[in-house]
Every structure is written in structure tokens, then in C-alpha cells.
Design an enzyme around this catalytic site. Structure first.
Site, mmCIF file in Angstrom:
data_model
loop_
_atom_site.group_PDB
_atom_site.id
_atom_site.type_symbol
_atom_site.label_atom_id
_atom_site.label_comp_id
_atom_site.label_asym_id
_atom_site.label_seq_id
_atom_site.Cartn_x
_atom_site.Cartn_y
_atom_site.Cartn_z
ATOM 1 N N GLY A 86 0.821 -1.223 -0.003
ATOM 2 C CA GLY A 86 0.057 -0.144 -0.012
ATOM 3 C C GLY A 86 0.945 1.210 -0.069
ATOM 4 O O GLY A 86 2.156 1.057 0.104
ATOM 5 N N CYS A 87 0.403 2.621 -0.016
ATOM 6 C CA CYS A 87 1.379 3.416 -0.630
ATOM 7 C C CYS A 87 1.007 4.895 -0.402
ATOM 8 O O CYS A 87 -0.589 5.243 -0.344
ATOM 9 C CB CYS A 87 2.173 3.222 -1.903
#
Ligand code: SF4
Ligand code: SF4
Lengths: 377, 515
Positions: free
Chosen positions: A11-12
Site C-alpha cells: 500500500g502507499c
């Protein structure tokens, strides 16, 4: 070590800033913007792409290399010397940073392709070249093949970026720390993108951080490409080897293949990668219906499926796009000639407190921003 | 004279206290295994366990059981081997059978599992989000070309914030047939199966946006209304092939081989060539319909190419022309040759594929599993950069939507089902299709038997099956976190092998589970 890592879901946070008048600004802004989203990453990867940062070498391919040992550097330089004129080669400047450790050797090279090699290459690799009418394209195909070869064959060496007048600074750490480590604030560019990573498991490998690049394409990506398996097999048929075992890599290659090599417009490339649903396509008026139908029929294996929001950088512009049902966020902002893309509105307001406009991007609909007409990057 | 040594395979048990002597079972049996002499008398030697009587007895008075071991146990010489030898010793002919290879070769489908999303990439709920199964049968180019429209800016031009599609499509795609589900019906000829069954397949295909395939027996007039959903087959016998036949199809298929009997021709006995069948096949009534092993005008890939283009010319390039082959050892190279010969689709039939009639030894000993064939063909076409040129249709033993999903993940575009479709219509897999006595009115031309297959009901059951499998496919896609079938197609990363050795994994192009 290449090819041995399992693929890592993550995720980011992502950010992109473009000055449409090509006015260059320091990397400090993009660091502040990504720093605000500290909690969206977990310290296992961060990075930046700057465009317009090497005006004194703007016609050179700027290769940023990561080496894990001296042998890999030796092998890579030997390899580069065969086909390139190395006009400048130096360590990438860094500063010691308390939270950035286990750093690989970081080098950059400003390269010109030797004149005869492209011709030789083109005649021996004809089949793979879908369309390489002009010379510049043939040269780029050659450069792509060199990047693939280093990544694939030279153990311990990894090309972080290979475009002209741009460069990627990435590594293992929180993005703001990586920015400080690379002294990103000391560069000026007309466009910056950045990424903070939240992998659920990591080998702590610098090559695994974003942005991912090929030539001057850079991709920062929040999400997971669930169609990675087929995207990768599709690309392999065209000579792209996904050695990094991370899904983001395929995005950069797909843009290179569809837009640069096959000549699809950026808009149509986006239509192929985040295709509208058939239900919508069936309602389009002709000839649009026929054209988009054909795009889906022909480029089905290139379609990116799964949750993603992306900022794709290229010389002279950037693209913001999400998956077709928008499983990841992306916000766009604008203030005068500056356009912002980010996972969160707050990250835009952090560096631009009073934007003229802020809006969320619609599912699957790309935002393509380019320099103003007549402005040279 | 010595009594036959062939002991019955099954025993029919009638509970005479329950039986109300309605004789329904006697009329129902297509094989003449039951007669009535003041009570129901079974002739066990004729029973094939088609279960028609069991299903229709109002009193549940009948059971059919496997004849308990009549031979001394032997793991090498099975009862089947021994009986076959007795049969051949008595009659001196070849063994014949119907339906697909039933030998215990195992299944690669059963040794592969699919992936699913957890947390990092969310799964998608097919009940809330659109899930797309649409697939196009036909050849696609490797790339599209657009020409700039007057007034529209070109790609890459600086500052050109042009509207999407500021260009016109310049590439002309070959003919494409849209499928609303990637599952179509396999080739089964009128003659091998009844008109009722043929009609049901055509109507179901039409209702479900799928395709049926005439097989090599021509196209009966009653199927004309559904012709936009019919693949017309051109086989070595050329039965029923004329200009109108070609014009009626949505696509044309040249049949080279069939999974159940690779390398050999076909034989429809004269008894099955009724007036209707004779008209449809364009052969004299009551004559044997023989399809030669090879096409008499195809002895090489160039010859095949000529026929492909002859058919394209005849249909004015308005419909896809494909080629069906059996999955044999060298299937990848053959498929590549077919693609290069100009075919728009390649139909590969694995060794579990069914048949109306085949020599048992051929059926049971020739050909390779469809899973391996798909993987090999898809790999080869990709390696040669011609994967887009052909649609890959895979068939031969697809039993459920799990098999469909796995076949597509291995690289098939479309999956064809034959046996499963017959089962949906009531077939009980007795494997006696070759006798023409099908009690279920499917693989027979006897009017008293075909009559019992209600086209209406069979259609509905087929549509239901396609619907059920399609729903399940959407569920698979959702679990995999994708919402279009093309994101599963060829995505072998989403498959893992269970208990396969490294060579098998390599051929399939998949990793073992746990990796
Ligand atoms: S169908 Fe059942 S009840 Fe009727 S005759 Fe046969 S066994 Fe008896
Ligand atoms: S179609 Fe009829 S004869 Fe053939 S296996 Fe099925 S039930 Fe038996």
C-alpha cells in the site's frame, strides 16, 4: 539476487507536481508533501523522480545505478563502455543519514549511444520492434534492451533510471528520509513525483522502491496489479523482462510499449490500461464505440486490473489515473500553472495552502497534464 | 455352441412387490434390456446403466447395480481387459465406444489451484461490482493504428490537452464474434445426436450469447433462426457443406481432428441416416456416412492454408475461419502452423474429449491432456509473437467452472463443452452413444426415443448450466481481485500446482503451491 524475491504486495502514498511553464523548482516541496503522508508508508521504501534536473546534460541518457558490490559495478561499467560513450560518471551525492543504512553503491552515468550500435541492433532484433520508423525510436529500443540486460544479467546491479534530463532517487526508508539522504532539495526540476511505500513484507531491497522507470517514463503506484501475471507475459513477447518481481514495473513498460513503440496516443494508452466497462462502451456513439471496442479486443492483456492509483511521469508531462472502480485514492489540485496529484488532498495543501481548484479524479478517467504549448522542458 | 463368456456389466434388480406393472421402464429402455412377460424381466447382458428406467419408475422399484466381481481379482488384468478380449474373441472386430476417454490417467485440473486476494489487494464483490466475461472470437492484430483527425492534436504534441480519441481508428480488425461468456458448446453433429438436442444447443447458445457448433453433419433448416450463434463445421466428409451452409454460420471451422479419435475419420452407420439426416448431410438415405481420416485435399499446411482462404473467400472475409485439431504430442508447433496458415481461431480438443463413436483403443491411448496442450500452445504462440492472431478455444473434459477458470488462466480464450452439455440435457454417461439407442433421446435417431427429449426443457437446462458456470466464473474473478476475464486469461501467476513434479510445472508454466 535478482529474480529471487517473491513479489511484494504494498500500500502507499504518491505525489506529483508539475509546473506547466517548465519553471524549475527545488525538490524540497515534494519532500514536504510526501512527509505529510508519513503514516501511509512504513519505512520500507521511498523515492523521487525529478524531471529537468540535468539541464547541462539534457541530451544524455542519465543512468542511475544501484550496486550491491564492486564486481557488479565493474561488470556494468565494462558493459556500458561497449555501446555507450560515457561523458560523465560519478557517485550520486548523498549525505549521511541516521535512518538510512545498508546503502548500496549509488552511481550515475551520462551516456551517448555509440553511432553504429543502433543500426546493428535494429537489424538483429527486427521481430521485436513493432514500429520503429524513426531513428530516435530505434535508439530508445536499444537503450531499453541495455537496461533489460543489466537488470537481468549483471548480478547485484540495478538500473534505477535511464531517461534523459531526469533521474530517480530511491531506497529503503521513509520517503522524507530518502529525500534528505539523496539531497533531493538541492536539485531543481519542472516536475517531481514521489512515493512512500508500505509493503507487507520486504527483502529491504533498494531496487524494490518506487518510482519504477524505463527511459524517461517513471511510475509511482499505490496499489496492487492483480493482473500482473498476464501483463508480464504480454510484455515478455515484446522483449521486456520483468526482473524486479514487482507489479509496478509492468506499468512503465506498458506505457513505453503502447505509446512510444506502438504509437497509441496517451489517451488511448490510458483507455487500454484502465479500459471502460463494456456496458459503457456499448453506449458510445460511433466511431468511438468501434475504436474503444478495438482497443479492448487488442489490448486485453495489457489492461491493468486490481486496485491502483498512479502518477506516471514522462518528459513534458504527467498522468494521474486510477483503476476502473477506483479502489485507491487520487486527488488533483491546481494553482496557476502548477498541477498537483496526490493520494491525499492534505498533501497538496501542505505545499499549496490555497489552490485554485482541488478535485478527486474519477474512476478510470485519466488526468493528462502537459507543459503549456510551446514550452520546452 | 458355447455361451458368450462376456458377463453382464450390470444387474437390473426389480422389486416385484413394489412394481405396479405400468411397463414404463420397458418402453423407456432404448437398449431393449427390459421386457414384460406378466412381470418385468430384465436382460442383464443388455443393460448399460443409462438409468432411464430408474429415473422414471414411479415406484422406485428398480435399481441397477454393478455386477459384483465375476473374475478373480487381478490388478493387472482388469475385468475390463478380460471382457474386451472375450468380446473380440467372439466377434473378431474392433472395440467401439461412445463418450470420452475414461481411463485413470488423472487430471491436471485437479492438481492446480487458483489464487485469491486477501487485504493487500482487495477481492471484488461480484454482486455489487460489474464483472465482465465478454470475449471476442476472432483474430486480432498486435497493435492498433490511429490517424489524427483533422483539427485533433497528435499524441505527444506539447501542450495538447486533446479530448480522448482525437484520432480515428485506421486498423481494420478481422471479423469478431462477441461471446457474453467464454463458454461455448463443442461440435456435435446432427446424426450423432438428435435434432431435438441440436436445436436445444442452438437455442441455448442464442439465448446465452454463446455459440453452438454443427459438427460435421450439416445444418438442419430448423436451426436457421439461430444461425448468428452457430459455428458451421467443414470436415473431411464435407457433409452438408454448400454456399448457403457457409453463409448461415457465424463462424466456420475446419475439422482436422477430434480429441477422442485423433488421426482417424468418422463413421455414421446407415441406420442413423434417416430421411432428415440424409437431407441435412446431403447424402442418400440409409447410406453410411464416412469421413475419411485426412481431408482428401489437405496433406500439408499449405493445403490447409488454401482451404482456409477458400472458405474466407467464399464468405467474403465476413466471419472468422478456424481449425480444430486434437491435442497430440506436437500440438504447439501444429497450432503455430495453423495460425500462420491464416486461421482466426484454433480449437484444441484434449484427450478427454467426447465422441459419438470411436474405436476404444484409439480413444483410450492417443492424445494428451488439454491442460498441457493449452500451456504449450499459448507459450509457443507468445514466443513467436502471434498470440493475438488467433483465438484459442480449448475443449476436452471440462467438467465445471473451476476447470474453465483454470483453462483460461493457462491461456485459453474460450472453452468449449460437449459432454457437460449433454449431461445437462439428461445424458447419464453410459458411453453407448455409438449404438444409437440412447434412452435419453440424445445420441439417437430413433423417433420413439428422440421424441422424449423436450427441446424446450433441454434448452432451459443448457441455459441454466451456462448461467451457473458464468456466475461461478465471476465469483472466481472477484476472488482474484479482477473484474474482467482478460485479466485472468493467461495469468498463470494465479495458478499453483499441487503435487506436480518440476517438469510438469515447467510445461504448465506455473509455480508449486507455497511459492
Ligand atoms: S417402471 Fe417401475 S413400476 Fe413400472 S413396470 Fe417398470 S419397474 Fe414396474
Ligand atoms: S448421450 Fe445417451 S447414449 Fe450417450 S452416454 Fe449419454 S445417455 Fe448414454
Amino acid at each position: 539476487m535478482k529474480g529471487t524475491f517473491p513479489r511484494i504486495p504494498s500500500g502507499c502514498s504518491i505525489t506529483g507536481i508539475l509546473n506547466k511553464k517548465a519553471k524549475r523548482f527545488s525538490g524540497a516541496d515534494v519532500i514536504r508533501s510526501i512527509r505529510l503522508m508519513h503514516d501511509r508508508s512504513n519505512g520500507l521504501g521511498g523515492g523521487f523522480a525529478g524531471y529537468g534536473i540535468y539541464p547541462q546534460y539534457k541530451d544524455h541518457y542519465a543512468f542511475h545505478l544501484l550496486y550491491t558490490n564492486e564486481a557488479s559495478q565493474h561488470d556494468t561499467e565494462y558493459f556500458l563502455e561497449k555501446n555507450f560513450v560515457i561523458d560523465r560518471c560519478e557517485p550520486i551525492p548523498t549525505r549521511p543519514h541516521p535512518r538510512i543504512t545498508d546503502t548500496p553503491m549509488l552511481w550515475r552515468y551520462f551516456l551517448r549511444v555509440k553511432p553504429y550500435v543502433v543500426e546493428q541492433f535494429s537489424s538483429s532484433h527486427n521481430r521485436e520492434l513493432v514500429k520503429s520508423a524513426d531513428e530516435a525510436d530505434a535508439e530508445k529500443n536499444f537503450v531499453v534492451s541495455q537496461v533489460m540486460e543489466i537488470n537481468q544479467k549483471i548480478g547485484g546491479a540495478f538500473v534505477a533510471s535511464s531517461g534523459k534530463n531526469m533521474g530517480v532517487f530511491k531506497g529503503v526508508g521513509f520517503p522524507e528520509d530518502i529525500g534528505e539522504f539523496y539531497r533531493v532539495e538541492e536539485y531543481e526540476g519542472y516536475m517531481w513525483t514521489s512515493h512512500g511505500r508500505f509493503p507487507t513484507n520486504t527483502p529491504g531491497w533498494w531496487g524494490g522502491a518506487h518510482p519504477f522507470t524505463i527511459l524517461d517514463w517513471s511510475v509511482v503506484h499505490n496499489g496492487e496489479i492483480s493482473s500482473y501475471g498476464i501483463n508480464r507475459r504480454y510484455l515478455e513477447a515484446f522483449g521486456y523482462h520483468c526482473t524486479l518481481q514487482t507489479d509496478t514495473e509492468v506499468i512503465a513498460y506498458l506505457f513505453d510499449l503502447l505509446h512510444r513503440r506502438q504509437g497509441l496516443s496517451l489517451e488511448n494508452t490510458c483507455l487500454a490500461l484502465a479500459a471502460p466497462f463494456w456496458k459503457e462502451i456499448d453506449r458510445y456513439p460511433e466511431p468511438k464505440r468501434e475504436a474503444v471496442t478495438a482497443i479492448r479486443q487488442v489490448y486485453g492483456s495489457a489492461m491493468l486490473n486490481g486496485p491502483f492509483s498512479l502518477v506516471v511521469g514522462f518528459t513534458g508531462g504527467m498522468i494521474g489515473i486510477t483503476d476502473r472502480i477506483k479502489l485507491r485514492p487520487l486527488v488533483c489540485g491546481q494553482k496557476d500553472e502548477v498541477v498537483y496529484l496526490s493520494s491525499e488532498e492534505s498533501a497538496i495543501r501542505e505545499i499549496c495552502p490555497a489552490p485554485d481548484r482541488v478535485w478527486t479524479i474519477r474512476a478510470g478517467e485519466p488526468i493528462i497534464v502537459k507543459l503549456e504549448e510551446g514550452v520546452q522542458p | 455352441m458355447m455361451r458368450s463368456l462376456v458377463s453382464p456389466d450390470f444387474l437390473v434388480k426389480i422389486d416385484h412387490r413394489q412394481c405396479r406393472r405400468c411397463k414404463r421402464c420397458v418402453q423407456g429402455c432404448g437398449f431393449g434390456a427390459l421386457s414384460f412377460q406378466d412381470r418385468v424381466v430384465p436382460d442383464n447382458t443388455r443393460c448399460v446403466a443409462c438409468q432411464r428406467c430408474v429415473a422414471f419408475c414411479p415406484e422406485e422399484a428398480i435399481t441397477v447395480v454393478r455386477n459384483p466381481l465375476a473374475f478373480k481379482g487381478n490388478d493387472y488384468w482388469t475385468a475390463n481387459d478380460i471382457k474386451s478380449i472375450y468380446k473380440q474373441a467372439e466377434a473378431g472386430g474392433m472395440l467401439f465406444t461412445g463418450m470420452g476417454n475414461d481411463r485413470p490417467y488423472g487430471s491436471y485440473f485437479d492438481r492446480m489451484v487458483l489464487d485469491a486476494c486477501q487485504v493487500t489487494n482487495p477481492s471484488i464483490d461480484p454482486l455489487r461490482e460489474p464483472m465482465e466475461l465478454r470475449t471476442y472470437l476472432g483474430s486480432k492484430p498486435n497493435a492498433l493504428e490511429f490517424v489524427e483527425r483533422a483539427g485533433g492534436a497528435g499524441s505527444g504534441g506539447p501542450g495538447a490537452d486533446m479530448a480522448p480519441l482525437g484520432a480515428t481508428l485506421a486498423t481494420r480488425l478481422g471479423p469478431q464474434v462477441a461471446l457474453e461468456t467464454p463458454i461455448i458448446f463443442a461440435a456435435m453433429s446432427y446424426g450423432a445426436i438428435s435434432l431435438q438436442a441440436h436445436k436445444a444447443l442452438a437455442r441455448a447458445a442464442s439465448l446465452a450469447g454463446s455459440l453452438m457448433n454443427t459438427g460435421e453433419g450439416g445444418l438442419h433448416k430448423e436451426l436457421y433462426p439461430y444461425s448468428d450463434r452457430i459455428i458451421v463445421q467443414v470436415a473431411s466428409g464435407r457433409f452438408g457443406v454448400d454456399q448457403e451452409y457457409l453463409d448461415r454460420g457465424a463462424a466456420v471451422e475446419i475439422k482436422i481432428g477430434q480429441g477422442a479419435k485423433p488421426g482417424i475419420g468418422g463413421h455414421l452407420p446407415g441406420e442413423k441416416v434417416s430421411q432428415e439426416v440424409s437431407q441435412t448431410r446431403m447424402i442418400p438415405e440409409g447410406s453410411d456416412a464416412l469421413s475419411p481420416a485426412p481431408h482428401h485435399d489437405i496433406y500439408s499446411i499449405e493445403d490447409l492454408s488454401q482451404l482456409i482462404y477458400a472458405l474466407k473467400e467464399a464468405t467474403r472475409y465476413s466471419k472468422p475461419v478456424g481449425v480444430k485439431i486434437a491435442a497430440v504430442h506436437n500440438v504447439a508447433a501444429i497450432a503455430s502452423g495453423i495460425a500462420r496458415a491464416g486461421a482466426d481461431f484454433v480449437y484444441i480438443d484434449g484427450f478427454r474429449g467426447g465422441t459419438g463413436a470411436a474405436p476404444t483403443m484409439i480413444r483410450d491411448n492417443i492424445g494428451i491432456p488439454i491442460e498441457m496442450a493449452i500451456a504449450a500452445v499459448d507459450d509457443r504462440l507468445r514466443l513467436e509473437g502471434i498470440r493475438n492472431q488467433v483465438t484459442l478455444v480449448a475443449a476436452g473434459g471440462i467438467r465445471n467452472s473451476g476447470d474453465v477458470a483454470k483453462a483460461i488462466a493457462l491461456g485459453a480464450d474460450v472453452v468449449a463443452i460437449g459432454t457437460a452439455a449433454l449431461l445437462a440435457m439428461g445424458c447419464h454417461l453410459c458411453q453407448k452413444c455409438n449404438t444409437g439407442n440412447c434412452s435419453w433421446g440424445i445420441a439417437t435417431q430413433r423417433p420413439e426415443l428422440t421424441r422424449r427429449l423436450e427441446t424446450e426443457e433441454a434448452t432451459e437446462r443448457l441455459v441454466n448450466l451456462l448461467r451457473g458456470w458464468s456466475l461461478e466464473l465471476k465469483d472466481f474473478l472477484g476472488a482474484l481481485g479482477v473484474n474482467a476475464i482478460e485479466s485472468l486469461r493467461g495469468s498463470r501467476e494465479r495458478l499453483r500446482g499441487v503435487g506436480l513434479n518440476q517438469v510438469e510445472l515447467d510445461v504448465l508454466g506455473i509455480k508449486p503451491c507455497g511459492r
